[in-house]
Write a protein that holds these residues in place. Structure first.
Motif, PDB file in Angstrom:
ATOM      1  N   VAL A 101      17.172  19.819  42.853  1.00 60.49           N
ATOM      2  CA  VAL A 101      17.177  18.993  44.062  1.00 60.49           C
ATOM      3  C   VAL A 101      16.083  17.933  43.950  1.00 60.49           C
ATOM      4  CG1 VAL A 101      16.908  19.041  46.567  1.00 60.49           C
ATOM      5  CG2 VAL A 101      18.005  20.950  45.405  1.00 60.49           C
ATOM      6  N   PRO A 102      16.395  16.674  44.217  1.00 57.54           N
ATOM      7  CA  PRO A 102      15.357  15.636  44.126  1.00 57.54           C
ATOM      8  C   PRO A 102      14.326  15.789  45.234  1.00 57.54           C
ATOM      9  CG  PRO A 102      17.401  14.713  44.966  1.00 57.54           C
ATOM     10  CD  PRO A 102      17.694  16.132  44.579  1.00 57.54           C
ATOM     11  N   THR A 103      13.091  15.455  44.900  1.00 54.03           N
ATOM     12  CA  THR A 103      12.032  15.546  45.901  1.00 54.03           C
ATOM     13  C   THR A 103      11.761  14.190  46.547  1.00 54.03           C
ATOM     14  OG1 THR A 103      10.375  15.193  44.202  1.00 54.03           O
ATOM     15  CG2 THR A 103      10.921  17.474  44.729  1.00 54.03           C
ATOM     16  N   VAL A 104      12.368  13.135  46.031  1.00 60.17           N
ATOM     17  CA  VAL A 104      12.214  11.802  46.603  1.00 60.17           C
ATOM     18  C   VAL A 104      13.415  11.539  47.505  1.00 60.17           C
ATOM     19  CG1 VAL A 104      12.032   9.342  46.082  1.00 60.17           C
ATOM     20  CG2 VAL A 104      10.983  11.016  44.566  1.00 60.17           C
ATOM     21  N   MET A 105      13.117  11.079  48.715  1.00 55.85           N
ATOM     22  CA  MET A 105      14.216  10.795  49.646  1.00 55.85           C
ATOM     23  C   MET A 105      15.043   9.615  49.108  1.00 55.85           C
ATOM     24  SD  MET A 105      12.335  11.388  53.364  1.00 55.85           S
ATOM     25  CE  MET A 105      12.492   9.717  53.723  1.00 55.85           C
ATOM     26  N   PRO A 106      16.362   9.645  49.310  1.00 52.75           N
ATOM     27  CA  PRO A 106      17.216   8.573  48.791  1.00 52.75           C
ATOM     28  C   PRO A 106      16.844   7.184  49.307  1.00 52.75           C
ATOM     29  CG  PRO A 106      18.546  10.451  49.419  1.00 52.75           C
ATOM     30  CD  PRO A 106      17.147  10.736  49.877  1.00 52.75           C
ATOM     31  N   VAL A 159      14.170   0.874  43.725  1.00 48.75           N
ATOM     32  CA  VAL A 159      15.119   0.227  42.824  1.00 48.75           C
ATOM     33  C   VAL A 159      15.390  -1.215  43.273  1.00 48.75           C
ATOM     34  CG1 VAL A 159      17.513   0.270  42.000  1.00 48.75           C
ATOM     35  CG2 VAL A 159      16.166   2.364  42.042  1.00 48.75           C
ATOM     36  N   GLY A 160      15.532  -1.431  44.577  1.00 49.89           N
ATOM     37  CA  GLY A 160      15.749  -2.782  45.099  1.00 49.89           C
ATOM     38  C   GLY A 160      14.562  -3.692  44.827  1.00 49.89           C
TER      39      GLY A 160
END
Length: 105
Positions: free
Chosen positions: A79-84, A91-92
């Protein structure tokens, strides 16, 4: 008038051209390209897009597999620990310099 026609036919015969359809080896006018064959630049552009897509797809798949295994090994879950939302913002922001450079050209 027959003499001119015969001379033309003889000249065409010596050049390897028949009276019928044009052959690919001897177009009627060599200065005009054949419209059925795409230009070399078009073929190269399509090939480069295909190769870039293949490289990105392969690289993304490998990165996903490696990072998932690393995450499972370090934390016990994938599970990723960084919120989407935070990830999309980063990335933007990374894409902004490219957009600025492209707009100046």
């Amino acid at each position: 008038m027959t003499h001119g026609r015969e001379a033309r036919r003889h000249r065409d015969h010596r050049a390897g051209r028949s009276r019928g359809a044009r052959s690919a080896a001897t177009p009627a006018d060599p200065s005009t390209p054949d419209r059925d064959v795409p230009a070399a630049s078009t073929i190269l552009a399509r090939l480069s897009v295909l190769l870039i897509a293949a490289a990105l797809g392969t690289g993304t798949g490998i990165a996903l597999a490696v990072l998932t295994a690393f995450s499972i090994g370090m934390t016990g879950s994938a599970v990723p620990t960084v919120m989407p939302v935070v990830y999309a913002t980063v990335v933007g922001a990374a894409a902004l310099p490219g957009q600025v450079a492209a707009s100046k050209q």
